[in-house]
Design a protein around this motif. Structure first.
Motif, mmCIF file in Angstrom:
data_model
loop_
_atom_site.group_PDB
_atom_site.id
_atom_site.type_symbol
_atom_site.label_atom_id
_atom_site.label_comp_id
_atom_site.label_asym_id
_atom_site.label_seq_id
_atom_site.Cartn_x
_atom_site.Cartn_y
_atom_site.Cartn_z
ATOM 1 N N ALA A 204 -7.114 -34.147 -37.488
ATOM 2 C CA ALA A 204 -5.661 -34.266 -37.650
ATOM 3 C C ALA A 204 -5.288 -34.406 -39.123
ATOM 4 O O ALA A 204 -4.317 -33.786 -39.584
ATOM 5 N N LEU A 205 -6.054 -35.189 -39.859
ATOM 6 C CA LEU A 205 -5.798 -35.330 -41.295
ATOM 7 C C LEU A 205 -5.970 -33.994 -42.006
ATOM 8 O O LEU A 205 -5.172 -33.636 -42.887
ATOM 9 N N GLU A 206 -7.005 -33.249 -41.630
ATOM 10 C CA GLU A 206 -7.259 -31.936 -42.236
ATOM 11 C C GLU A 206 -6.094 -30.975 -41.956
ATOM 12 O O GLU A 206 -5.627 -30.263 -42.848
ATOM 13 N N LYS A 207 -5.628 -30.962 -40.712
ATOM 14 C CA LYS A 207 -4.505 -30.093 -40.350
ATOM 15 C C LYS A 207 -3.231 -30.493 -41.087
ATOM 16 O O LYS A 207 -2.464 -29.636 -41.524
ATOM 17 N N GLY A 208 -3.027 -31.802 -41.231
ATOM 18 C CA GLY A 208 -1.863 -32.277 -41.983
ATOM 19 C C GLY A 208 -1.921 -31.826 -43.429
ATOM 20 O O GLY A 208 -0.918 -31.382 -43.998
ATOM 21 N N GLY A 209 -3.091 -31.927 -44.029
ATOM 22 C CA GLY A 209 -3.258 -31.465 -45.408
ATOM 23 C C GLY A 209 -3.027 -29.972 -45.534
ATOM 24 O O GLY A 209 -2.400 -29.507 -46.496
ATOM 25 N N ASP A 210 -3.485 -29.202 -44.556
ATOM 26 C CA ASP A 210 -3.257 -27.754 -44.564
ATOM 27 C C ASP A 210 -1.765 -27.438 -44.470
ATOM 28 O O ASP A 210 -1.279 -26.515 -45.132
ATOM 29 N N GLN A 211 -1.038 -28.190 -43.650
ATOM 30 C CA GLN A 211 0.410 -27.986 -43.521
ATOM 31 C C GLN A 211 1.119 -28.254 -44.849
ATOM 32 O O GLN A 211 1.997 -27.500 -45.252
ATOM 33 N N ILE A 212 0.719 -29.319 -45.520
ATOM 34 C CA ILE A 212 1.318 -29.631 -46.821
ATOM 35 C C ILE A 212 1.024 -28.509 -47.808
ATOM 36 O O ILE A 212 1.924 -28.070 -48.534
ATOM 37 N N ASP A 213 -0.215 -28.032 -47.829
ATOM 38 C CA ASP A 213 -0.569 -26.920 -48.717
ATOM 39 C C ASP A 213 0.273 -25.685 -48.411
ATOM 40 O O ASP A 213 0.754 -25.008 -49.329
ATOM 41 N N ASP A 214 0.453 -25.374 -47.129
ATOM 42 C CA ASP A 214 1.257 -24.213 -46.738
ATOM 43 C C ASP A 214 2.706 -24.361 -47.209
ATOM 44 O O ASP A 214 3.292 -23.417 -47.738
ATOM 45 N N ARG A 215 3.261 -25.531 -47.014
ATOM 46 C CA ARG A 215 4.677 -25.743 -47.349
ATOM 47 C C ARG A 215 4.932 -25.824 -48.849
ATOM 48 O O ARG A 215 6.048 -25.588 -49.298
ATOM 49 N N THR A 216 3.915 -26.184 -49.620
ATOM 50 C CA THR A 216 4.083 -26.272 -51.072
ATOM 51 C C THR A 216 3.460 -25.083 -51.786
ATOM 52 O O THR A 216 3.402 -25.058 -53.017
ATOM 53 N N GLY A 217 2.988 -24.108 -51.013
ATOM 54 C CA GLY A 217 2.374 -22.932 -51.610
ATOM 55 C C GLY A 217 1.075 -23.259 -52.332
ATOM 56 O O GLY A 217 0.693 -22.557 -53.265
ATOM 57 N N GLY A 218 0.426 -24.349 -51.932
ATOM 58 C CA GLY A 218 -0.841 -24.724 -52.549
ATOM 59 C C GLY A 218 -0.702 -25.352 -53.922
ATOM 60 O O GLY A 218 -1.691 -25.605 -54.601
ATOM 61 N N LYS A 219 0.542 -25.627 -54.326
ATOM 62 C CA LYS A 219 0.803 -26.152 -55.667
ATOM 63 C C LYS A 219 0.084 -27.478 -55.923
ATOM 64 O O LYS A 219 -0.341 -27.756 -57.037
ATOM 65 N N TYR A 220 -0.030 -28.297 -54.881
ATOM 66 C CA TYR A 220 -0.646 -29.617 -55.026
ATOM 67 C C TYR A 220 -1.950 -29.713 -54.246
ATOM 68 O O TYR A 220 -2.388 -30.800 -53.882
ATOM 69 N N SER A 221 -2.579 -28.601 -54.009
ATOM 70 C CA SER A 221 -3.762 -28.524 -53.163
ATOM 71 C C SER A 221 -4.861 -29.494 -53.589
ATOM 72 O O SER A 221 -5.467 -30.172 -52.755
ATOM 73 N N GLN A 222 -5.122 -29.589 -54.870
ATOM 74 C CA GLN A 222 -6.175 -30.468 -55.370
ATOM 75 C C GLN A 222 -5.866 -31.925 -55.019
ATOM 76 O O GLN A 222 -6.747 -32.664 -54.576
ATOM 77 N N HIS A 223 -4.616 -32.341 -55.165
ATOM 78 C CA HIS A 223 -4.219 -33.713 -54.870
ATOM 79 C C HIS A 223 -4.241 -33.979 -53.364
ATOM 80 O O HIS A 223 -4.666 -35.048 -52.924
ATOM 81 N N VAL A 224 -3.782 -33.000 -52.597
ATOM 82 C CA VAL A 224 -3.765 -33.133 -51.143
ATOM 83 C C VAL A 224 -5.185 -33.256 -50.614
ATOM 84 O O VAL A 224 -5.479 -34.129 -49.793
ATOM 85 N N ASP A 225 -6.084 -32.416 -51.092
ATOM 86 C CA ASP A 225 -7.483 -32.464 -50.661
ATOM 87 C C ASP A 225 -8.107 -33.820 -50.969
ATOM 88 O O ASP A 225 -8.829 -34.390 -50.141
ATOM 89 N N ARG A 226 -7.829 -34.342 -52.147
ATOM 90 C CA ARG A 226 -8.371 -35.647 -52.524
ATOM 91 C C ARG A 226 -7.802 -36.745 -51.616
ATOM 92 O O ARG A 226 -8.532 -37.631 -51.166
ATOM 93 N N GLY A 227 -6.508 -36.662 -51.305
ATOM 94 C CA GLY A 227 -5.887 -37.634 -50.407
ATOM 95 C C GLY A 227 -6.461 -37.569 -49.004
ATOM 96 O O GLY A 227 -6.722 -38.601 -48.373
#
Length: 61
Positions: free
Chosen positions: A22-45
């Motif tokens: 669920a955490l992984e899917k949530g992070g993927d959703q954030i990446d999709d909605r932000t165009g991957g702009k914060y991908s590095q931070h999201v992955d770390r979180g």
């Protein structure tokens, strides 16, 4: 309130794999909605959240 938190922690401990997914899917959703702009931070979180639930990260990354 502490009873709720205790139950939530117990659930996370018992269902670590599902929580990690669920955490992984949530992070993927954030990446999709932000165009991957914060991908590095999201992955770390997501990684840190997975470490703090259950027995740790069950999803190879």
């Amino acid at each position: 309130m502490s009873d709720f938190l205790g139950k939530a922690k117990e659930f996370a401990d018992q269902h670590d794999e599902q929580v990690d997914q669920a955490l992984e899917k949530g992070g993927d959703q954030i990446d999709d909605r932000t165009g991957g702009k914060y991908s590095q931070h999201v992955d770390r979180g997501v990684d840190e959240a997975q470490k703090r639930t259950g027995d740790g990260d069950t999803i190879p990354g």
